[in-house]
Motif scaffolding. Structure first.
Motif, mmCIF file in Angstrom:
data_model
loop_
_atom_site.group_PDB
_atom_site.id
_atom_site.type_symbol
_atom_site.label_atom_id
_atom_site.label_comp_id
_atom_site.label_asym_id
_atom_site.label_seq_id
_atom_site.Cartn_x
_atom_site.Cartn_y
_atom_site.Cartn_z
ATOM 1 N N SER A 1 0.593 -1.053 -0.207
ATOM 2 C CA SER A 1 -0.054 -0.227 0.415
ATOM 3 C C SER A 1 0.787 1.130 -0.085
ATOM 4 O O SER A 1 0.498 2.292 -0.406
ATOM 5 N N PHE A 2 1.875 0.996 0.799
ATOM 6 C CA PHE A 2 2.664 2.266 0.493
ATOM 7 C C PHE A 2 3.341 3.226 -0.166
ATOM 8 O O PHE A 2 3.504 3.921 -0.669
ATOM 9 N N LEU A 3 4.234 1.727 -1.264
ATOM 10 C CA LEU A 3 4.049 2.326 -2.408
ATOM 11 C C LEU A 3 3.812 2.465 -3.713
ATOM 12 O O LEU A 3 4.165 2.684 -4.655
ATOM 13 N N GLN A 4 2.137 1.402 -3.851
ATOM 14 C CA GLN A 4 0.990 1.862 -4.255
ATOM 15 C C GLN A 4 0.889 4.049 -4.349
ATOM 16 O O GLN A 4 0.595 4.632 -4.939
ATOM 17 N N LEU A 5 0.961 4.078 -2.621
ATOM 18 C CA LEU A 5 0.193 5.900 -2.714
ATOM 19 C C LEU A 5 1.428 5.933 -3.545
ATOM 20 O O LEU A 5 2.029 6.943 -3.809
ATOM 21 N N ARG A 6 2.914 5.822 -3.392
ATOM 22 C CA ARG A 6 4.100 6.661 -3.690
ATOM 23 C C ARG A 6 3.961 7.103 -5.226
ATOM 24 O O ARG A 6 4.366 8.185 -5.873
ATOM 25 N N ARG A 7 3.074 5.728 -5.757
ATOM 26 C CA ARG A 7 3.428 5.827 -7.177
ATOM 27 C C ARG A 7 2.522 6.633 -7.676
ATOM 28 O O ARG A 7 2.433 7.196 -9.063
ATOM 29 N N ARG A 8 1.045 6.927 -7.131
ATOM 30 C CA ARG A 8 -0.033 7.652 -7.166
ATOM 31 C C ARG A 8 0.361 8.867 -7.022
ATOM 32 O O ARG A 8 -0.868 10.277 -7.455
ATOM 33 N N ILE A 9 0.966 9.246 -5.997
ATOM 34 C CA ILE A 9 1.059 10.644 -5.607
ATOM 35 C C ILE A 9 1.692 11.397 -6.715
ATOM 36 O O ILE A 9 1.392 12.592 -6.946
ATOM 37 N N GLU A 10 2.999 10.652 -7.016
ATOM 38 C CA GLU A 10 3.584 11.563 -8.487
ATOM 39 C C GLU A 10 3.045 11.817 -9.301
ATOM 40 O O GLU A 10 2.851 12.399 -10.512
ATOM 41 N N GLU A 11 1.613 10.418 -10.522
ATOM 42 C CA GLU A 11 1.598 11.141 -11.296
ATOM 43 C C GLU A 11 0.169 11.716 -11.052
ATOM 44 O O GLU A 11 0.139 12.561 -12.142
ATOM 45 N N VAL A 12 -0.155 11.838 -9.530
ATOM 46 C CA VAL A 12 -1.645 12.242 -9.645
ATOM 47 C C VAL A 12 -0.473 14.462 -9.850
ATOM 48 O O VAL A 12 -1.280 14.909 -10.263
ATOM 49 N N ILE A 13 0.006 14.257 -8.961
ATOM 50 C CA ILE A 13 0.524 15.468 -9.289
ATOM 51 C C ILE A 13 1.093 16.249 -10.475
ATOM 52 O O ILE A 13 0.778 17.277 -10.876
ATOM 53 N N VAL A 14 1.777 15.344 -11.526
ATOM 54 C CA VAL A 14 2.308 15.228 -13.115
ATOM 55 C C VAL A 14 1.293 16.017 -13.301
ATOM 56 O O VAL A 14 1.132 16.630 -14.516
ATOM 57 N N ALA A 15 0.064 14.402 -13.051
ATOM 58 C CA ALA A 15 -1.313 14.640 -14.623
ATOM 59 C C ALA A 15 -1.955 15.875 -14.209
ATOM 60 O O ALA A 15 -2.114 16.726 -15.336
ATOM 61 N N GLN A 16 -2.160 16.393 -13.229
ATOM 62 C CA GLN A 16 -3.212 17.425 -12.771
ATOM 63 C C GLN A 16 -2.183 18.473 -13.196
ATOM 64 O O GLN A 16 -3.058 19.346 -13.417
ATOM 65 N N ALA A 17 -1.490 19.057 -13.088
ATOM 66 C CA ALA A 17 -0.217 19.752 -12.972
ATOM 67 C C ALA A 17 -0.220 20.258 -14.895
ATOM 68 O O ALA A 17 -0.470 21.742 -15.170
ATOM 69 N N ALA A 18 -0.113 18.931 -15.329
ATOM 70 C CA ALA A 18 -0.470 19.002 -16.448
ATOM 71 C C ALA A 18 -1.639 19.806 -17.116
ATOM 72 O O ALA A 18 -2.475 20.618 -18.419
ATOM 73 N N VAL A 19 -3.288 19.409 -16.710
ATOM 74 C CA VAL A 19 -4.277 19.685 -16.918
ATOM 75 C C VAL A 19 -4.250 21.379 -16.788
ATOM 76 O O VAL A 19 -4.849 22.008 -17.712
ATOM 77 N N GLN A 20 -4.002 21.459 -16.586
ATOM 78 C CA GLN A 20 -3.623 23.276 -16.178
ATOM 79 C C GLN A 20 -2.183 24.141 -17.017
ATOM 80 O O GLN A 20 -2.012 24.932 -16.623
ATOM 81 N N ARG A 21 -1.864 22.701 -17.470
ATOM 82 C CA ARG A 21 -1.082 23.598 -18.672
ATOM 83 C C ARG A 21 0.761 23.772 -17.342
ATOM 84 O O ARG A 21 1.564 24.860 -17.627
ATOM 85 N N CYS A 22 0.539 23.470 -16.636
ATOM 86 C CA CYS A 22 1.792 23.183 -15.658
ATOM 87 C C CYS A 22 2.795 22.904 -15.658
ATOM 88 O O CYS A 22 1.941 21.532 -16.204
ATOM 89 N N ASN A 23 3.885 22.574 -15.358
ATOM 90 C CA ASN A 23 4.657 21.339 -15.430
ATOM 91 C C ASN A 23 4.956 21.164 -13.515
ATOM 92 O O ASN A 23 4.961 22.308 -13.142
ATOM 93 N N ALA A 24 5.400 20.220 -13.258
ATOM 94 C CA ALA A 24 5.355 19.549 -11.498
ATOM 95 C C ALA A 24 7.114 18.705 -11.608
ATOM 96 O O ALA A 24 6.718 18.061 -12.791
#
Length: 434
Positions: free
Chosen positions: A288-311
């Motif tokens: 569960s810990f490793l899954q959270l780590r992977r998804r935290i990075e994915e969400v931050i990068v992807a959501q920033a991209a939706v708003q035309r930002c880099n993360a």
């Protein structure tokens, strides 16, 4: 001289036959003697007045060594910068360890009392001053019974528990080489004096930290169409991170993701070029810990991209190492219940609900075959309710110190007694000495 009364001899035989074969002496009675108790209180208050942060515990280490010298206990120093490793017993296997942490917190104490912290913006707000006093108390008791110890008890005075991975550095320094079991403890504001709390299996969560920088294009707040707003992007990131637990995690698998820091621009009418956010994530299993780590990075990068930002995302492992899950051995839990039951009474052993807080004691799980962590109650219901740890109003009820000292000593003493009688040392693979 008259011969012994036959009925008296029968009584003696009966009493001896019902005593546990490997019971420790009455360590609690010793720890509660007024002189012994006042000594522990004095040690704790001296440490409290002079708090030191992780890897800066030089005065604390000096005090520990002075007390060990007075007892005649041998030790190694320095270990992991400021740590002290003491030895009581034969110097030969089997080896069992007792651990206490030494470091304070970077916070200002808000309680006015005679022994308040003398160092601005530093205080013992998590009870480590009490932990050191209790382990020194255990050391004194064990040293008094050193000729009865069936092996060696290692005393770990560990630096830098509060986020800097002191346990990991103690392990790397060889402090627990050949140790087959280790016990750790923590004072608990939510437990009554004279009670202890624990459970088998996971008892404290694994934890990590993250920091993200979200970059857009700054400009005047009155013309947002000419900017790429990183604050909007970061706001969407924070909301989306909360969905990782509520929508993706099994409701029966406890997890936490918390954003605790948001830093942006410095003016009311300027959209900044970038903002940063930071927080923590916790889980009770490695998967569960490793899954959270992977998804935290994915969400931050992807959501920033939706708003035309880099993360960019940094998990801060160099500054704040990931803490594993703290897991209690099932066998040691049975041992704990037996020893604590003899010392305190079975009704004073309470089940502990697993905590989402973390402890670097967890690093010992991969280095020592059996680990065990428990909580020592210190609430006296005739007094004011104690504040929780990491509060500027945190206080210790010193009445709890004898219980922690006696139980820590008893757990190690009886473990070695039982190890010595149940399986010959020659059947185990140990080095001849540490």
């Amino acid at each position: 001289m008259s011969s012994p009364n036959p009925s008296f001899l029968i009584i003696v035989v009966v009493l001896v036959s019902v005593l546990p074969a490997n019971s420790s002496p009455d360590f609690l009675l010793r720890a509660r003697e007024p002189e012994f108790y006042e000594w522990m209180v004095g040690v704790r208050r001296t440490i409290h007045e002079n708090p030191e942060l992780g890897y800066e515990e030089f005065k604390t280490s000096e005090l520990i060594r002075k007390e060990l010298d007075a007892m005649g206990v041998s030790y190694k120093h320095p270990v992991a910068v400021t740590g002290v490793v003491g030895f009581v017993g034969t110097g030969k296997p089997p080896f069992v360890a007792l651990r206490a942490d030494m470091d304070a917190l970077a916070m200002q104490e808000s309680v006015e009392w005679e022994h308040k912290s003398k160092v601005p913006d530093k205080m013992h707000g998590c009870g480590h001053d009490g932990h050191v006093a209790m382990l020194l108390g255990a050391a004194k008791i064990l040293q008094e019974h050193r000729h009865e110890i069936k092996g060696t008890i290692i005393l770990l005075f560990q630096p830098a528990e509060e986020g800097a991975g002191g346990a990991k550095r103690m392990i790397e320094a060889g402090a627990v080489d050949n140790v087959e079991a280790i016990f750790g403890f923590h004072l608990a504001a939510d437990g009554t004096v004279g009670t202890v709390q624990s459970r088998p299996g996971p008892i404290m969560a694994g934890s990590g930290f993250f920091e993200a920088t979200i970059t857009g294009k700054g400009g005047h707040a009155a013309i947002p169409q000419h900017t790429i707003d990183p604050i909007i992007a970061a706001s969407n990131v924070i909301v989306s991170l909360q969905h990782l637990v509520s929508r993706e995690a099994d409701p029966l698998d406890s997890q936490v993701v918390t954003v605790a820091r948001f830093q942006g621009g410095s003016a009311f009418n300027v959209i900044p070029d970038s903002v940063s956010i930071g927080g923590t994530f916790r889980a009770f299993s490695k998967e569960s810990f490793l899954q959270l780590r992977r998804r935290i990075e994915e969400v931050i990068v992807a959501q920033a991209a939706v708003q035309r930002c880099n993360a960019t995302v940094d998990f801060l492992k160099e500054r704040q190492p990931f803490f594993p899950v703290t897991v209690n051995s099932n066998d040691l839990h049975e041992h704990f219940e037996k020893v604590a039951g003899e010392l305190l009474g079975s009704s004073n052993i309470l089940d502990r609900v697993p905590l989402m807080g973390s402890e670097d004691f967890a690093f010992f799980t991969d280095a020592v075959p059996q680990t065990y962590y428990y909580f020592v109650g210190m609430q006296n219901h005739s007094h004011a309710t104690l504040a929780p740890a990491h509060s500027p109003y945190f206080q210790i009820n010193e009445e709890a110190l004898p219980y922690g000292a006696a139980l820590h000593a008893s757990l190690a003493f009886q473990y070695l007694s039982e190890s010595h009688t149940s399986s010959p040392v020659g059947e185990k693979k140990f080095h001849d000495e540490l």
